[in-house]
Design an enzyme around this catalytic site. Structure first.
Site, PDB file in Angstrom:
ATOM      1  CG  ASP A  89      56.522 -20.775 109.747  1.00 51.16           C
ATOM      2  OD1 ASP A  89      57.198 -21.595 110.906  1.00 51.16           O
ATOM      3  OD2 ASP A  89      56.218 -21.084 108.801  1.00 51.16           O
TER       4      ASP A  89
ATOM      5  CG  ASP B 167      59.718 -25.555 107.412  1.00 47.82           C
ATOM      6  OD1 ASP B 167      60.207 -26.437 106.903  1.00 47.82           O
ATOM      7  OD2 ASP B 167      60.011 -25.306 108.609  1.00 47.82           O
TER       8      ASP B 167
ATOM      9  CD  GLU C  26      56.144 -26.070 104.520  1.00 50.28           C
ATOM     10  OE1 GLU C  26      56.570 -26.818 105.616  1.00 50.28           O
ATOM     11  OE2 GLU C  26      55.876 -25.069 104.567  1.00 50.28           O
TER      12      GLU C  26
ATOM     13  NE  ARG D 184      54.300 -33.248 108.874  1.00 50.23           N
ATOM     14  CZ  ARG D 184      54.443 -32.048 109.080  1.00 50.23           C
ATOM     15  NH1 ARG D 184      55.041 -31.497 108.186  1.00 50.23           N
ATOM     16  NH2 ARG D 184      54.075 -31.386 110.221  1.00 50.23           N
TER      17      ARG D 184
ATOM     18  N   GLY E 261      57.662 -24.658 113.572  1.00 53.79           N
ATOM     19  CA  GLY E 261      57.414 -26.090 113.845  1.00 53.79           C
ATOM     20  C   GLY E 261      58.400 -27.215 113.308  1.00 53.79           C
TER      21      GLY E 261
ATOM     22  CE  LYS F 187      55.211 -21.850 114.495  1.00 48.40           C
ATOM     23  NZ  LYS F 187      55.324 -21.609 113.049  1.00 48.40           N
TER      24      LYS F 187
END
Length: 398
Positions: free
Chosen positions: A195, A197, A204, A240, A284, A328
């Site tokens: 991943d 972040d 993040e 977001r 993501g 994922k």
């Protein structure tokens, strides 16, 4: 069959050799055995700070000399070489109660932490309390980072129960724990998926963007809910991104310029590449950041969601697929197919709920500085300062 094994074991002997290491010790000892028709059943040796230690189990049933003569030869050689040599019969046979299922209850426990007094005691006490037997133990030092690797026998205990207890106790003791079935541990790993972040980068990213946009509290709340698995990741991401509508692209450039790699990330990825691993980044987050990060770390594959930017402004939309938990997991399967791998050859590293399927689809799933929701489905967890310890878990020493 077990009876026959016990009878054969009564004709075996155990040889222990220890002392200052020198070239040819194994050759000298095994030469005495070969010349007298003594077969080696099992052998193990190690050298620690130039001190040599070797353990042998040998079959003396067909020896051309008596047991007493053989023992005399070996002990005499030991004196000549300034080594301590002990030879003992297995007169009472061996315990074969678990021989039929050998390996099925064997697990490899990797314990990672900054060096301190009492590490070995702490973890061995935990194992003793759980009725877990230590079969082998080795220690690897990487600067101030120590990895203790143990082969353990959990007997009839549930592996998930043992793993959960050890991970919990390890957390209280400041020890990172990875717990893996021996056959999976031994399987050569070829693909590592990360991943981005709070794993490869120490932030993040969308939260950092939101800070500069003055909406950090709203975005951070949505991020935490998604990471904890409270709300669906896709829903959280769309909300977001919508809040970022109208943001100048220059802010994204500023955020990228301020990003810092997690300590050890560069060393880890480069070492994996040198060893021939395929390395993938599955995020993501957004291609705006993963593409630039790839220019530095040179992943073999990069997957991320595409943030739409028009006329130098963020539109508040995402183009194409969102890389959520389900996607994922699919990417892991696709990469396995591309390289002809099985799950046991795949490692996945992540920190949040969106990484659950990715970790579950890999043979070794590592929760990195992770939320409890991810730790529950992982093979073990590693804390923020110990990322490079993954090399030791994989047996990469340099």
């Amino acid at each position: 069959m077990a009876k026959d094994y016990v009878e054969k074991a009564k004709e075996w002997a155990v040889i222990n050799v220890s002392g200052k290491d020198r070239c040819g010790v194994i050759s000298d000892i095994s030469g005495v055995l070969a010349r007298n028709n003594v077969n080696i059943i099992d052998i193990g040796h190690t050298v620690i700070h130039r001190m040599f230690s070797m353990f042998m189990v040998v079959d003396v049933s067909q020896s051309s000399v008596s047991y007493r003569e053989l023992k005399g030869m070996l002990c005499g050689l030991g004196k000549k070489l300034s080594l301590d040599v002990e030879v003992n019969r297995l007169e009472d046979g061996v315990d074969v109660t678990s021989r039929g299922s050998q390996g099925k209850s064997h697990y490899v426990l990797s314990v990672i932490a900054r060096d301190r007094v009492g590490m070995v005691y702490d973890i061995s006490k935990c194992l003793f309390d759980e009725g877990v037997n230590i079969l082998r133990i080795t220690l690897v030092a990487r600067d101030k980072l120590i990895t203790i690797e143990m082969l353990v026998d959990i007997g009839a205990r549930s592996a998930s129960d043992v793993g959960r207890v050890l991970t919990g106790k390890g957390g209280l003791l400041g020890l990172d724990i990875v717990f893996l079935r021996e056959d999976v541990f031994k399987r050569e790993k070829r693909l590592v998926v990360f991943d981005m972040d709070s794993t490869i980068v120490d932030a993040e990213v969308i939260d950092e963007v939101a800070k500069r946009a003055g909406i950090d509290s709203e975005v951070k709340a949505l991020t935490e809910q998604a990471m904890d698995g409270v709300i669906d990741f896709k829903e959280s991401l769309r909300k977001r991104v919508k809040l970022l509508s109208g943001l100048s692209e220059s802010v994204l450039r500023e955020v990228y310029g301020g990003l810092r790699l997690t300590t050890g990330a560069c060393e880890l990825v480069r070492a994996l590449k040198v060893q021939g691993y395929k390395v993938a980044l599955v995020s993501g987050g957004f291609t705006y950041f993963t593409d630039r990060l790839n220019d530095v770390l040179h992943f073999d594959h990069v997957y991320a969601s595409k943030l739409v930017i028009k006329d130098g402004k963020v539109t508040g939309e995402i183009e194409g697929d969102i890389i959520d938990e389900r996607r994922k997991g699919e990417i892991i399967d696709e990469l396995m197919g591309e390289y002809g791998l099985v799950r046991e050859q795949v490692v996945a590293v992540g920190d949040g709920a969106n990484d659950r399927q990715m970790l579950q689809n890999a043979g070794l799933g590592i929760a990195f500085n992770a939320k409890d929701v991810l730790k529950k489905v992982s093979s073990g967890s590693i804390s923020k300062e110990n990322l490079v310890g993954i090399l030791d878990v994989l047996g990469i020493k340099d």
